[in-house]
Structure formats: structure tokens, C-alpha cells
Design a protein around this motif. Structure first.
Motif, PDB file in Angstrom:
ATOM      1  N   MET A   1       1.023  -1.255  -0.157  1.00 51.17           N
ATOM      2  CA  MET A   1      -0.063  -0.065   0.056  1.00 51.17           C
ATOM      3  C   MET A   1       0.861   1.265  -0.018  1.00 51.17           C
ATOM      4  N   SER A   2       0.485   2.298  -0.916  1.00 55.03           N
ATOM      5  CA  SER A   2       1.318   3.595  -0.992  1.00 55.03           C
ATOM      6  C   SER A   2       1.075   4.323   0.406  1.00 55.03           C
ATOM      7  N   ASP A   3       2.151   4.922   0.466  1.00 56.17           N
ATOM      8  CA  ASP A   3       2.224   6.030   1.933  1.00 56.17           C
ATOM      9  C   ASP A   3       1.543   7.177   1.368  1.00 56.17           C
ATOM     10  N   THR A   4       0.860   7.411   0.246  1.00 54.34           N
ATOM     11  CA  THR A   4       0.483   8.752  -0.152  1.00 54.34           C
ATOM     12  C   THR A   4      -0.806   8.581   0.455  1.00 54.34           C
ATOM     13  N   LEU A   5      -1.259   9.958   1.259  1.00 53.85           N
ATOM     14  CA  LEU A   5      -2.577  10.068   1.925  1.00 53.85           C
ATOM     15  C   LEU A   5      -3.545  10.988   1.518  1.00 53.85           C
ATOM     16  N   ILE A   6      -2.713  12.008   0.563  1.00 51.01           N
ATOM     17  CA  ILE A   6      -3.591  13.000   0.072  1.00 51.01           C
ATOM     18  C   ILE A   6      -3.095  13.110  -1.344  1.00 51.01           C
ATOM     19  N   LYS A   7      -3.931  13.305  -2.582  1.00 51.79           N
ATOM     20  CA  LYS A   7      -3.752  13.497  -3.808  1.00 51.79           C
ATOM     21  C   LYS A   7      -4.342  14.309  -4.512  1.00 51.79           C
ATOM     22  N   LYS A  61       2.234  12.589   1.889  1.00 57.50           N
ATOM     23  CA  LYS A  61       2.594  11.250   2.090  1.00 57.50           C
ATOM     24  C   LYS A  61       2.661  10.987   3.764  1.00 57.50           C
ATOM     25  N   ARG A  62       2.410   9.928   4.227  1.00 59.50           N
ATOM     26  CA  ARG A  62       2.567  10.042   5.672  1.00 59.50           C
ATOM     27  C   ARG A  62       3.969  10.293   6.544  1.00 59.50           C
ATOM     28  N   GLU A  95      -8.341  13.009  -3.856  1.00 58.79           N
ATOM     29  CA  GLU A  95      -8.369  11.389  -3.334  1.00 58.79           C
ATOM     30  C   GLU A  95      -7.523  11.554  -2.036  1.00 58.79           C
ATOM     31  N   ILE A  96      -8.450  11.126  -0.833  1.00 58.64           N
ATOM     32  CA  ILE A  96      -7.726  11.025   0.458  1.00 58.64           C
ATOM     33  C   ILE A  96      -7.878   9.698   0.925  1.00 58.64           C
ATOM     34  N   TRP A  97      -6.909   9.000   1.715  1.00 59.30           N
ATOM     35  CA  TRP A  97      -6.909   7.693   2.334  1.00 59.30           C
ATOM     36  C   TRP A  97      -6.719   7.892   3.713  1.00 59.30           C
ATOM     37  N   GLY A  98      -7.749   7.435   4.582  1.00 64.94           N
ATOM     38  CA  GLY A  98      -7.611   7.164   5.835  1.00 64.94           C
ATOM     39  C   GLY A  98      -8.572   8.490   6.604  1.00 64.94           C
ATOM     40  N   ARG A  99      -8.367   8.445   8.047  1.00 69.78           N
ATOM     41  CA  ARG A  99      -9.362   9.324   8.692  1.00 69.78           C
ATOM     42  C   ARG A  99      -8.818  10.860   8.883  1.00 69.78           C
ATOM     43  N   VAL A 100      -9.645  11.717   8.605  1.00 71.38           N
ATOM     44  CA  VAL A 100      -9.107  13.219   8.703  1.00 71.38           C
ATOM     45  C   VAL A 100      -9.645  14.024   9.925  1.00 71.38           C
ATOM     46  N   GLY A 101      -8.578  14.365  10.810  1.00 74.58           N
ATOM     47  CA  GLY A 101      -8.848  15.138  11.952  1.00 74.58           C
ATOM     48  C   GLY A 101      -8.629  16.593  11.436  1.00 74.58           C
ATOM     49  N   ALA A 102      -9.611  17.557  11.480  1.00 77.57           N
ATOM     50  CA  ALA A 102      -9.303  18.826  10.805  1.00 77.57           C
ATOM     51  C   ALA A 102      -9.933  19.859  12.094  1.00 77.57           C
ATOM     52  N   CYS A 207       0.984  10.159  10.856  1.00 78.02           N
ATOM     53  CA  CYS A 207       0.226  10.864   9.917  1.00 78.02           C
ATOM     54  C   CYS A 207       0.746  11.794   9.026  1.00 78.02           C
ATOM     55  N   ALA A 208      -0.136  12.447   8.098  1.00 76.30           N
ATOM     56  CA  ALA A 208       0.203  13.519   7.195  1.00 76.30           C
ATOM     57  C   ALA A 208      -0.520  14.847   7.875  1.00 76.30           C
ATOM     58  N   VAL A 209       0.423  15.948   7.787  1.00 74.26           N
ATOM     59  CA  VAL A 209      -0.346  17.080   8.281  1.00 74.26           C
ATOM     60  C   VAL A 209      -0.116  18.192   7.331  1.00 74.26           C
ATOM     61  N   ILE A 210      -1.379  18.846   7.391  1.00 76.21           N
ATOM     62  CA  ILE A 210      -1.432  20.372   6.581  1.00 76.21           C
ATOM     63  C   ILE A 210      -1.488  21.274   7.560  1.00 76.21           C
ATOM     64  N   LEU A 211      -0.641  22.370   7.576  1.00 80.60           N
ATOM     65  CA  LEU A 211      -0.560  23.354   8.413  1.00 80.60           C
ATOM     66  C   LEU A 211      -0.503  24.682   7.741  1.00 80.60           C
ATOM     67  N   VAL A 212      -1.664  25.690   7.924  1.00 80.42           N
ATOM     68  CA  VAL A 212      -1.713  26.975   7.844  1.00 80.42           C
ATOM     69  C   VAL A 212      -1.345  27.820   8.831  1.00 80.42           C
TER      70      VAL A 212
END
Length: 391
Positions: A1-7, A61-62, A95-102, A207-212
Motif C-alpha cells: 500500500m502506498s504511503d500517499t494519503l492526499i492526492k 505522504k504519511r 483523493e484522500i486515504w484514511g481518517r481526517v482530523g481537521a 500521519c500527514a499534516v497540512i498546516l496553515v
């Protein structure tokens, strides 16, 4: 399985400036969707529409942290709302794989009439957790949020800082695969911000993190890559030092542009006799001159010290200015410090509030400037004390 979580591939989102047109376009788009057609015909702009996000693409990626920077209105929050599924893109693929905490907006996902505890159950259930799993995490979430006394009170009674505490605790402690954090962490106090970023650092491996964030030290410390958005489009992408450097060059202004907003009861307000250069551990001193037309009552007063990107480095509650000002002119000598800032040029945004913070008596933006001759290291926002002497 790819480690890519957001595409994200060529994602675009447009909005309409006119409310009536927006409602009409919404009905048209719904009809087109049912018929399998593109929005707005072939996706072109219609009258009064604009692109909030335009042709954005990236992968995450993760174990990676991706930062977004840009001026207000650049499209950062719109993009995050699409990633979290709150709104749909008009073009492109997410495309998103996994649970998202926002944590995108204050109170997002919270029912104001439910208690904090009930909202934890609701939010965790939406993320796919069973009641047993939530029960196991409940005490840890409450302890992290530091809301033990208020957890069974309705969320509508929470302050903005309390809402952030609960939101971050839920988003980070339920083991999400993806964390999306917008600027709302800036609402919390300095100690809780430090606690949040410590938790963020612990979660990064799993996890993968997006930070603004508008705080460069947060972006530099946590982000592997940074994207600079301007009018919804990517204009720079790379490591933190490169992108933040380009951000400064792109929006740098040689002088701060001051402006003053006064209530009807105030004739004039100005800052005089400002310290020009301050060393590390030194004090900022200046005089506030206020001339009121009638009797004016001040309940709160603040000073924010900002850098040339308008990023706040210090917030000061000016104790001693809460009083009734008689008609006429008054002078107040203010001393703030000791100061511990990054070396550079700073400006001050000063505000006086009345009616328990509900009305503005005077707002002086970029009303003072000084050079701080200090260390080059970056630190978190802090709250230096102040002294006020009135004539």
C-alpha cells in the motif's frame, strides 16, 4: 500500500460575489450535475464569479507536513475546506486515504446546544469510532483540553479559546491519518499553543499534516515543504526558507502604512516619543495623546507588536488605560517590556475598546515603529507586561 494519503490534481473552486446570482447559479449547477454536465457549461467563469482556488496540485505522504502561506484571501481556507469535504471543487480531483482530523474554523462541527462531552461523541462517531473506542479516549481528550470544569456545559457558553482547546483535543487525540490545521490555533493562549505543537510533533511520524499559519517559526519548525498561494494559485513551492523568503520579497513594503479609526466621541488620537532602537530585554516607551469631544469610558486596551509581514510577535494588555476620559486632551506615558523579539523592524497596532469590548474608541494601526537589536532566533508569541502613567 502506498504511503500517499492526499492526492490533489488540478483542483479549482469558484464563488460568486452577488448573493442572488449565487443562488441562481447553484440551482443551475445542481441541474447540470444531475445531467452529468460541467458547472457553468465548460467550467468557465460566469458574470460576477471569480476563482478562489485555481489549478492546485500536490501530493502528501504519511510522515510529511505541508505548510500553506499567503495573504488573507489567497484561497488557503477554501482549499482546506475542500480537502475536509465541507465544499466540493468545481474542477479537478481530490483523493484522500484514511481518517481526517481537521480544525479549520472556530466551532466547526460542534453543535452549540450540546455539551463538550456530547460533541466529542458526535465528532468521533463521524470519524468512524465506536462508542467503546471513544470511551477509552474520553478522559485523555478532556485532560488535554483542560476543560474538566466545563466539559458538561453547552459549547455555546465556551469562549473562542475554549472551543479551540476542545477542537484540537478531538482532532489530534483520535489517531487521525491526516491532520488539517488552519490559523485558528492563533486564538489559543501561548501555553496551549506550545502544548498543541508538542502534540503535533508527536503525531508527525504516524500521519500527514497540512498546516496553515502566519507564524514563520511554526512553518520552519514543522513543514517539509511549503506552498505560497496568491489569488488561489500556487506561485512558489519548496522548502520553508525558500518559500518564506519569496513571501517576504513579494509582499515587502519599505514603510508601514499607518491609519487611524476613531469613534464619534473622539477628536484625535496619536502616539509620540517612541523608542527608536531597543536591545534584548529592553523596554518600549511611548506617549498616547487622546483628545475626546465628550466623556468616554475605556474598558479594554491592547497593543500588538508585528513584523513587516504583519505577523504578531507580542500581545500586550495595557493595564491602566481602563478609565473614564473627560472631555479634552490627555497624555499617558506607556512602558512595555522587557521585550524578547527576533532582530528586525517592528510596528505597533494599538486599540482602545469601550462597552466591554463591543465598541472601538480608537484603533491606530502601524502607529509606531522601532528597530529591535536582539538575537536572530525565532520564538513563540508572548505577553510582556506594561506600565501606564497618566498626566
Amino acid at each position: 500500500m502506498s504511503d500517499t494519503l492526499i492526492k490533489v490534481e488540478g483542483v479549482s473552486k469558484k464563488f460568486c460575489r452577488d448573493l442572488k446570482r449565487s443562488l441562481w447559479y447553484g440551482m443551475q449547477d445542481l441541474g447540470n450535475e444531475l445531467l452529468g454536465r460541467c458547472h457553468g457549461g465548460n467550467g468557465e467563469l460566469r458574470s460576477d464569479e471569480f476563482w478562489a482556488v485555481k489549478d492546485v496540485s500536490f501530493e502528501l505522504k504519511r510522515g510529511e507536513c505541508l505548510g500553506f502561506v499567503g495573504r488573507n484571501g489567497a484561497g488557503k481556507t477554501t482549499l482546506l475546506r475542500m480537502l475536509n469535504g465541507l465544499i466540493k471543487p468545481d474542477k479537478g480531483l481530490i483523493e484522500i486515504w484514511g481518517r481526517v482530523g481537521a480544525l479549520i474554523a472556530l466551532g466547526a462541527g460542534f453543535n452549540p446546544i450540546l455539551t463538550g462531552r456530547e460533541n466529542i461523541y458526535v465528532n468521533a462517531s463521524v470519524l468512524g469510532f465506536s462508542k467503546c473506542e471513544i470511551d477509552e479516549k474520553m478522559e485523555e481528550i478532556i485532560e488535554f483540553s483542560e476543560l474538566q470544569e466545563f466539559i458538561d456545559a453547552p459549547v455555546q457558553s465556551y469562549s473562542s479559546g475554549m472551543t479551540v482547546r476542545l477542537g484540537f483535543a478531538v482532532a489530534s487525540l483520535l489517531s487521525p491519518d491526516i491532520m488539517i490545521l488552519d490559523e485558528v490555533l492563533a486564538v489559543g493562549d501561548a501555553n496551549f499553543q506550545a502544548k498543541c505543537f508538542h502534540r503535533l510533533g508527536k503525531n508527525l511520524d504516524s500521519c500527514a499534516v497540512i498546516l496553515v499559519s502566519h507564524y514563520p517559526h511554526h512553518i520552519k519548525k514543522y513543514c517539509d515543504r511549503v506552498i505560497l498561494l496568491e489569488r488561489g494559485q500556487i506561485v512558489e513551492i519548496g522548502n520553508a526558507d525558500h518559500v518564506l523568503g519569496q513571501y517576504q520579497k513579494r509582499y515587502d513594503v519599505s514603510d508601514f502604512e499607518p491609519f487611524v479609526v476613531l469613534s464619534d466621541n473622539v477628536k484625535s488620537a496619536s502616539i509620540e516619543n517612541v523608542s527608536e532602537t531597543i536591545s534584548s530585554g529592553g523596554f518600549l516607551e511611548f506617549d498616547l495623546i487622546l483628545e475626546s469631544k465628550t466623556e468616554v469610558r475605556c474598558d479594554q486596551s491592547y497593543l500588538n507588536l508585528v513584523d513587516k509581514m504583519d505577523v504578531v510577535h507580542a500581545q500586550v494588555v495595557l493595564t491602566g488605560l481602563e478609565k473614564v476620559y473627560n472631555k479634552g486632551k490627555s497624555r499617558h506615558c506607556i512602558r512595555v517590556g522587557p521585550l524578547h523579539l527576533t532582530a528586525g523592524n517592528y510596528s505597533g497596532n494599538f486599540v482602545l475598546y469601550g462597552s466591554n469590548g463591543k465598541s472601538t474608541i480608537a484603533h491606530l494601526r502601524h502607529c509606531l515603529s522601532f528597530w529591535f537589536d536582539g538575537p536572530s532566533s525565532l520564538g513563540p508569541i508572548y505577553y510582556p507586561p506594561s506600565e501606564v502613567k497618566s498626566d
